[in-house]
Structures are given as structure tokens and as C-alpha cells.
Design an enzyme around this catalytic site. Structure first.
Site, PDB file in Angstrom:
ATOM      1  N   PHE A 180       0.866  -1.165   0.000  1.00 33.51           N
ATOM      2  CA  PHE A 180       0.000   0.000   0.000  1.00 33.51           C
ATOM      3  C   PHE A 180       0.912   1.227   0.000  1.00 33.51           C
ATOM      4  O   PHE A 180       2.091   1.124   0.364  1.00 33.51           O
ATOM      5  CB  PHE A 180      -0.908   0.004   1.237  1.00 33.51           C
ATOM      6  CG  PHE A 180      -2.372  -0.191   0.929  1.00 33.51           C
ATOM      7  CD1 PHE A 180      -2.795  -1.023  -0.077  1.00 33.51           C
ATOM      8  CD2 PHE A 180      -3.335   0.473   1.671  1.00 33.51           C
ATOM      9  CE1 PHE A 180      -4.141  -1.212  -0.344  1.00 33.51           C
ATOM     10  CE2 PHE A 180      -4.687   0.300   1.416  1.00 33.51           C
ATOM     11  CZ  PHE A 180      -5.095  -0.546   0.403  1.00 33.51           C
ATOM     12  N   GLN A 238      -7.863  13.968   4.530  1.00 35.99           N
ATOM     13  CA  GLN A 238      -7.177  13.223   3.478  1.00 35.99           C
ATOM     14  C   GLN A 238      -8.027  13.166   2.208  1.00 35.99           C
ATOM     15  O   GLN A 238      -9.185  12.752   2.237  1.00 35.99           O
ATOM     16  CB  GLN A 238      -6.875  11.793   3.925  1.00 35.99           C
ATOM     17  CG  GLN A 238      -6.095  11.004   2.894  1.00 35.99           C
ATOM     18  CD  GLN A 238      -5.620   9.680   3.427  1.00 35.99           C
ATOM     19  OE1 GLN A 238      -6.376   8.713   3.467  1.00 35.99           O
ATOM     20  NE2 GLN A 238      -4.365   9.617   3.862  1.00 35.99           N
ATOM     21  N   HIS A 255      -8.239  11.236  -1.042  1.00 39.99           N
ATOM     22  CA  HIS A 255      -7.756  10.020  -1.697  1.00 39.99           C
ATOM     23  C   HIS A 255      -7.501  10.339  -3.161  1.00 39.99           C
ATOM     24  O   HIS A 255      -8.313  11.004  -3.809  1.00 39.99           O
ATOM     25  CB  HIS A 255      -8.799   8.911  -1.573  1.00 39.99           C
ATOM     26  CG  HIS A 255      -8.255   7.550  -1.835  1.00 39.99           C
ATOM     27  ND1 HIS A 255      -7.907   7.124  -3.105  1.00 39.99           N
ATOM     28  CD2 HIS A 255      -8.001   6.502  -1.015  1.00 39.99           C
ATOM     29  CE1 HIS A 255      -7.461   5.879  -3.039  1.00 39.99           C
ATOM     30  NE2 HIS A 255      -7.499   5.487  -1.783  1.00 39.99           N
ATOM     31  N   LEU A 302     -14.978   5.780  -4.102  1.00 37.03           N
ATOM     32  CA  LEU A 302     -13.584   5.360  -3.993  1.00 37.03           C
ATOM     33  C   LEU A 302     -13.211   4.294  -5.016  1.00 37.03           C
ATOM     34  O   LEU A 302     -13.937   3.313  -5.211  1.00 37.03           O
ATOM     35  CB  LEU A 302     -13.319   4.814  -2.585  1.00 37.03           C
ATOM     36  CG  LEU A 302     -11.872   4.424  -2.282  1.00 37.03           C
ATOM     37  CD1 LEU A 302     -10.990   5.658  -2.285  1.00 37.03           C
ATOM     38  CD2 LEU A 302     -11.802   3.717  -0.931  1.00 37.03           C
ATOM     39  N   GLU A 362      -7.164   1.911  -3.232  1.00 36.13           N
ATOM     40  CA  GLU A 362      -5.715   1.966  -3.411  1.00 36.13           C
ATOM     41  C   GLU A 362      -5.152   0.614  -3.819  1.00 36.13           C
ATOM     42  O   GLU A 362      -4.043   0.530  -4.368  1.00 36.13           O
ATOM     43  CB  GLU A 362      -5.056   2.449  -2.116  1.00 36.13           C
ATOM     44  CG  GLU A 362      -3.574   2.713  -2.243  1.00 36.13           C
ATOM     45  CD  GLU A 362      -3.049   3.547  -1.086  1.00 36.13           C
ATOM     46  OE1 GLU A 362      -1.951   3.247  -0.616  1.00 36.13           O
ATOM     47  OE2 GLU A 362      -3.736   4.499  -0.676  1.00 36.13           O
ATOM     48  N   ARG A 419      -0.547   9.358  -0.036  1.00 31.89           N
ATOM     49  CA  ARG A 419      -1.789   9.788  -0.672  1.00 31.89           C
ATOM     50  C   ARG A 419      -1.813  11.288  -0.938  1.00 31.89           C
ATOM     51  O   ARG A 419      -2.319  11.728  -1.974  1.00 31.89           O
ATOM     52  CB  ARG A 419      -2.987   9.380   0.198  1.00 31.89           C
ATOM     53  CG  ARG A 419      -3.250   7.892   0.169  1.00 31.89           C
ATOM     54  CD  ARG A 419      -4.389   7.491   1.078  1.00 31.89           C
ATOM     55  NE  ARG A 419      -4.698   6.072   0.911  1.00 31.89           N
ATOM     56  CZ  ARG A 419      -5.638   5.433   1.598  1.00 31.89           C
ATOM     57  NH1 ARG A 419      -6.350   6.086   2.511  1.00 31.89           N
ATOM     58  NH2 ARG A 419      -5.864   4.157   1.384  1.00 31.89           N
ATOM     59  N   HIS A 466     -11.779  11.759   1.589  1.00 30.95           N
ATOM     60  CA  HIS A 466     -11.895  10.341   1.940  1.00 30.95           C
ATOM     61  C   HIS A 466     -11.864  10.057   3.432  1.00 30.95           C
ATOM     62  O   HIS A 466     -12.569   9.184   3.920  1.00 30.95           O
ATOM     63  CB  HIS A 466     -10.761   9.578   1.259  1.00 30.95           C
ATOM     64  CG  HIS A 466     -10.729   8.107   1.548  1.00 30.95           C
ATOM     65  ND1 HIS A 466     -11.812   7.298   1.320  1.00 30.95           N
ATOM     66  CD2 HIS A 466      -9.737   7.312   2.044  1.00 30.95           C
ATOM     67  CE1 HIS A 466     -11.506   6.049   1.661  1.00 30.95           C
ATOM     68  NE2 HIS A 466     -10.264   6.040   2.117  1.00 30.95           N
ATOM     69  N   ARG A 482      -2.948   9.996   6.699  1.00 27.26           N
ATOM     70  CA  ARG A 482      -3.102   8.602   7.132  1.00 27.26           C
ATOM     71  C   ARG A 482      -2.417   7.642   6.171  1.00 27.26           C
ATOM     72  O   ARG A 482      -2.566   7.736   4.962  1.00 27.26           O
ATOM     73  CB  ARG A 482      -4.588   8.240   7.233  1.00 27.26           C
ATOM     74  CG  ARG A 482      -4.825   6.785   7.609  1.00 27.26           C
ATOM     75  CD  ARG A 482      -6.283   6.504   7.874  1.00 27.26           C
ATOM     76  NE  ARG A 482      -7.117   6.648   6.702  1.00 27.26           N
ATOM     77  CZ  ARG A 482      -7.284   5.711   5.762  1.00 27.26           C
ATOM     78  NH1 ARG A 482      -6.628   4.563   5.841  1.00 27.26           N
ATOM     79  NH2 ARG A 482      -8.094   5.920   4.745  1.00 27.26           N
TER      80      ARG A 482
END
Length: 603
Positions: free
Chosen positions: A141, A255, A257, A275, A278, A309, A373, A408
């Protein structure tokens, strides 16, 4: 699922205050958990296993919480594929992604806890994807030094919540679904319960509780382009805590995304901002602009699409701003170089979604653009206990701040829910005295005032609908507190917020208390509280750090390695700052080792 109804004291009563009768149901419990997602469920499980029976209330049907929308995975340093990974490196990655304004205690608790929490979920039946030799599989990730993210295809959040709900049902934990909490019953120093209404038939409910745990989510849906459903993540949890006297922390850190769906004119509007996990990039997806350039080579040649991100989101925003945008205002995300069978196995939900919309991920790219997000900011708590500084009030999950700092690390949101949820539940259980809680007269009067206000809201017959205000609010925060910010825009945003708040005096609610229009109207009070905290905190922080980017202060400033606090003062919001603690020696060593993902491991 067969619901387990609460075995609690419950009766219909009639309160009289200033000559006005208000009928409401009264429920008495030792611990009230507000929010039925992963954080609330894991807290409730810990309470029940400790011998204290809580009551869990949620705004949706049981098992239908925002947790189910977390798709890509959950972090734990298991070392299934990369044996050198350990909890200290997980913590170091979390610090780096959070730009060193994280709460050290929070970071290290999560990193240490997570291997055991993953094994626990596995024992409870969660169907993790496996390696060829039977270990729990792990994927890359963004910004992670090693393959650390455990997953169930691209439906990990749903699988976690299903597992936790099944465990809660096995333990016969009571719950009530479709109940909205609108106010905590607090005198500013202690909480005594909560007031709300049943969303199915509209009747009012007072919950008297010795302890209340808020697990009600964050506030990313304040933005008009976001990855939540419109009726959740509107700031309920932080706003309820703030009004009860608790402190908010780092509300400026939101955040975005990098990969949300764009609005294709051939699709329903509900897809905008949804979304695109990821995991698509974690499995090798590549980003291209309209000129066919793989543009992350310019922004992040080593980590490429799997950089943090905030880095990838700003890169996409810059490409769009400079005219290298797709027809629908985004960029292309392409994983067609992978075999169809690989995509179907590793990304089944994404594959099926886009197939249903006429896009074949195995042969063509999809269009994406940043979307709001997750909110790193929230309630300030003590992570050993979950305590908020208001006696009897605790918070957990996305409602709180501290674990994630300024940005995050992907896969850490689900980790926080189960790691901290267990710890908070076990601590609260030690604080329950065993006596039946009672509601002081002043708190009964507060509940009745709340119900009269809700009745007045229901009867509103002005010219402005809640939906119109929601839409205007979403545009306001996107325009003035979005990916790129500056002083002029933030001050203008605060002025527009005041003007929009004034418009709510002319609200019209077309529906009774069971309607979505009424729910939207209730949400507005939460949204204005948290929206103001967001704008004021973003204005206060005169630097760029993580997800907070000030074009007028584009560099990170070591003097701003501190948290921004928001408290309720006598005349409105009061802001202050607080220094940040240091990581433990073990984590400091991991930071000094300089572990870092090299994207080209995937090539």
C-alpha cells in the site's frame, strides 16, 4: 441477520417543561456505544467479554456501517512475505506518513497490537486471502516499506464488519439500529447519557448511561466530492463531543484520496467521488495524464503511484489544473497490463463495478480524480483509556485524532478501529460501578429542550431545503479548504460559512422525522460546528504538512510540529496549540534506518 434486542430498562415517559409536553422513551444502560461500525463493534465486544453488557446504537441497519466501504486492506507487521518487517517499522512508516505530528502513544499502540488483532480476526472466521503456503497474504500500500496490508480481495472492510457483527451476535450484545443521537446529555464536565430519535417511526429516546463511547465516524462528507454516502460522516461524532465540552484536535487535516471516480455523463450522479481502492495501485495500477504521460515519474520517481496519498492527490490536482486532464476532469488509472484473471481475483469488486458501467479494466483505463476520503482530525483523547476529558465520555475510531497525524497511511484506518477499540472497551469495563445510572433533573430538562428543538425543525416551512444547504456547504469547503488552500480563501470560506448558516433560519423540511430530509436537517448542526473548526484550524496552521497544503506557506515548518486544539469558549471557538511527544527509542531506531518502499519492486 437476526437482531439481538437490548435487555435494558425501557419505558415511555412524558416530560413537562415550560408547559410543553414531550413524550419520549427512556432507556437505561451501563455503557452506550454510539456507532455500529468496526470501532463500535470491537469496543462492544471487549466490554461484553469483560462482563459489562453495553448497548450499541447505529444510524443504519445493523451491519450497514461505513466500515464496509473500506476496501483495500488492514495493516499488521506479520511478515508473511517480508520477514524483516516488524511493529517498529510499521510505527515508523505511520510517523513519516503523518509528518511527525501523530500521538506517539497512539501510533505505537496500534502497531504493537495489530499482529494479534489480525490473528484474532482470523480465529473468528475472517476469510483473509492466503499465500500459496497458507499464510495470511499481504500487499503493498502507498508509503509502506514492506508488504504489510492484509486483505480479502477488495472487500476487506465489509469482511471485517461481518466478522465483528457475527462475533457480537454470538456474544448476544444488544443493539438498536436506525437510531440517531442528536445531543449528548452533558453539563460540560460529565456526560450522563444521550438524546435522539428513532428513525423508523420518529419517536424520541433518552438514553441514560454511566458511560458513553462515541464511535460515530469522521467528517469527510462535508465536501461535495467524497467517498462516503451523503448521509454519513457528516461530523456527528466530533460535533457531539465538542458540544459536550470535549476538545477537537487537528481538524485541518483531511485526506483526499487520489483515486475517486469522476462523473461520467452516462453514469448516475451517485458515482461521483466513489472510492477506487488503493489496492488497484497496490497491485500495479499506473496513472497517466491525457497526453499519455506516466506523470508520477516527475513527482515521485522512486515511489511512483504508491507514494503517500497527499503527494499523489496533489500531483493529480496539478495535472488537472495545468490542462492535462481527461474529458471528465481527471486522469487515467490503468491496470490493463495485468492478466484478466489476476484482476478478477485480486480486485473483484472494482472489476465488477466498472464492468456494470461499461468499462473493462482488463483492456482499458478508468478515469479518476481526488476525493475527500478520511479525516485525521477529531476528538482529543488519551489513547491508554479513550477518555476525552469529560467524565464518562470516551471516543474511538475516525471520531478521534492522533494516530494518523497530518496524513493517514493506507490500511491504518481499519487497524485503528480494532486495536484501539479493544483497549478502550477493556478500560471502560473497569470503570463501571454496577449501580443503575440516573439522569439528573438538569439533564432531563436538556433532553426535553432538545426534543422541542427537533419538533420545531420538523415543522420548518421556509424557502431553503436541507439538501440545498448541504450542496452549498460541500462546494464551500471544497473551494476554500480543499487540496490547495491559502489565507484569502480560508477567510472567505469562514465568511461564506456565516452567510450559509444564516440561511438555515429559513429552512424548510419536506418530511416528518422518518424522512431523509429531516436527517439532512439534523446533520446541518454537526456540519457547521465541524466545518468552522476545519476552516479555523487550517487558517491557524501557517505551513504545509501532509494533507494540509497552504499555497501561501508551501514549506513544512519545524516550528509548526505541534497540534492545533479547538475548544468551546464563552464566545465561540477558541484555538490553541500543543507540542508533540517523541517516539520511543525502538521506533526512533527504525526511523533512522530509513526503510522505504521502492515502487520498482513491483515491476
Amino acid at each position: 441477520m437476526t437482531p439481538t434486542r437490548p435487555s435494558v430498562a425501557s419505558e415511555a415517559v412524558q416530560g413537562v417543561d415550560d408547559g410543553h409536553d414531550v413524550e419520549y422513551e427512556e432507556v437505561t444502560v451501563p455503557v452506550l456505544v454510539v456507532g455500529a461500525g468496526a470501532a463500535g463493534a470491537r469496543t462492544a465486544i471487549a466490554l461484553q467479554q469483560s462482563g459489562i453488557e453495553p448497548l450499541v446504537v447505529g444510524k443504519r441497519d445493523h451491519g450497514d456501517a461505513h466500515t464496509t466501504w473500506a476496501a483495500g486492506g488492514i495493516n499488521a507487521a506479520l511478515g508473511s512475505l517480508d520477514e524483516e518487517d516488524d511493529w517498529t517499522i510499521h510505527a515508523a512508516d505511520t510517523y513519516k506518513e503523518g509528518h511527525f505530528v501523530n500521538d506517539p502513544k497512539a501510533v505505537e499502540l496500534v502497531a504493537k497490537e495489530m499482529p494479534d488483532r489480525i490473528r484474532e480476526l482470523d480465529e473468528w472466521g475472517m476469510p483473509f486471502d492466503r499465500t500459496d503456503d497458507g499464510e495470511i497474504n499481504q500487499r503493498y500500500f502507498g508509503a509502506q516499506s514492506f508488504r504489510r496490508t492484509c486483505f480479502v480481495g477488495d472487500r476487506t472492510g465489509e469482511a471485517i464488519l461481518e466478522t465483528l457483527v457475527e462475533k457480537a451476535q454470538e456474544l448476544e450484545i444488544p443493539y438498536r439500529d436506525n437510531v440517531m443521537i442528536t445531543r449528548l446529555l452533558s453539563d460540560g464536565s460529565r456526560v450522563y447519557g444521550a438524546a435522539g430519535y428513532d428513525m423508523e417511526d420518529g419517536h424520541f429516546v433518552v438514553f441514560t448511561a454511566e458511560h458513553v463511547v462515541l464511535a460515530a465516524g469522521g467528517f469527510s462528507a462535508l465536501y461535495n466530492r467524497h467517498s462516503s454516502r451523503d448521509e454519513e460522516n457528516n461530523g456527528d461524532g466530533p460535533a457531539l463531543a465538542y458540544e459536550a465540552g470535549a476538545t477537537l484536535l487537528d481538524a485541518e487535516f483531511v485526506q483526499f484520496h487520489p483515486t475517486g471516480m469522476v462523473q461520467d455523463p452516462d453514469w448516475e450522479e451517485e458515482w461521483s467521488g466513489r472510492l477506487v481502492t488503493e489496492a488497484v495501485r497496490g497491485e500495479g495500477g499506473r496513472l497517466f495524464n491525457s497526453e499519455g504521460e506516466r506523470f508520477m515519474e516527475r513527482y515521485s520517481p522512486d515511489q511512483m503511484e504508491l507514494d503517500a496519498r497527499d503527494v499523489v492527490a496533489r500531483a493529480i490536482a496539478q495535472e488537472v489544473r495545468e490542462g492535462r486532464r481527461t474529458e471528465n476532469g481527471g486522469v487515467y488509472l490503468d491496470i490493463s497490463h495485468r492478466d484478466r484473471s489476476f484482476i478478477e481475483e485480486r480486485l473483484p469488486r472494482m472489476y465488477e463495478r466498472f464492468q456494470s458501467l461499461g468499462v473493462d479494466m482488463a483492456t482499458e483505463p478508468i478515469e479518476v480524480a481526488p476525493t475527500a476520503h478520511y479525516t485525521m482530525g477529531g476528538v482529543d483523547i488519551d489513547f491508554d483509556t479513550g477518555e476525552t476529558g469529560i467524565d464518562g465520555l470516551y471516543a474511538v475510531g475516525e471520531t478521534v485524532a492522533g494516530v494518523h497525524g497530518a496524513n493517514r497511511l493506507g490500511g491504518n484506518s481499519l487497524a485503528e478501529t480494532v486495536a484501539i477499540g479493544r483497549l478502550v472497551g477493556e478500560h471502560v469495563a473497569t470503570k463501571v460501578c454496577g449501580e443503575t445510572p440516573t439522569l439528573p433533573g438538569g439533564m432531563q430538562a436538556l433532553a426535553r429542550r432538545e426534543f422541542r428543538a427537533l419538533e420545531a425543525l420538523e415543522a420548518s416551512d421556509g424557502d431553503v431545503t436541507p439538501e440545498e444547504v448541504h450542496e452549498a456547504f460541500g462546494r464551500l469547503v471544497w473551494d476554500h479548504a480543499g487540496i490547495l488552500r491559502d489565507e484569502e480563501g480560508l477567510r472567505e470560506g469562514l465568511q461564506r460559512l456565516r452567510e450559509l448558516r444564516e440561511r438555515t433560519a429559513d429552512l424548510r423540511v419536506d418530511g416528518d422525522r422518518t424522512s431523509l430530509a429531516f436527517e439532512y436537517a439534523v446533520d446541518l448542526s454537526f456540519m457547521f460546528t465541524v466545518g468552522e473548526a476545519l476552516l479555523r484550524s487550517a487558517l491557524e496552521r501557517e505551513e504545509s504538512r501532509g494533507a494540509h497544503f497552504r499555497e501561501d506557506f508551501p514549506e513544512r515548518d519545524d516550528e509548526w510540529r505541534k497540534n492545533v486544539l479547538v475548544r468551546r469558549g464563552d464566545t465561540g471557538m477558541e484555538l490553541s496549540t500543543r507540542g508533540v511527544g517523541e517516539p520511543s527509542p525502538e521506533v526512533q531506531r527504525a526511523l533512522e534506518e530509513g526503510y522505504e518502499l521502492n515502487y520498482h519492486h513491483l515491476e
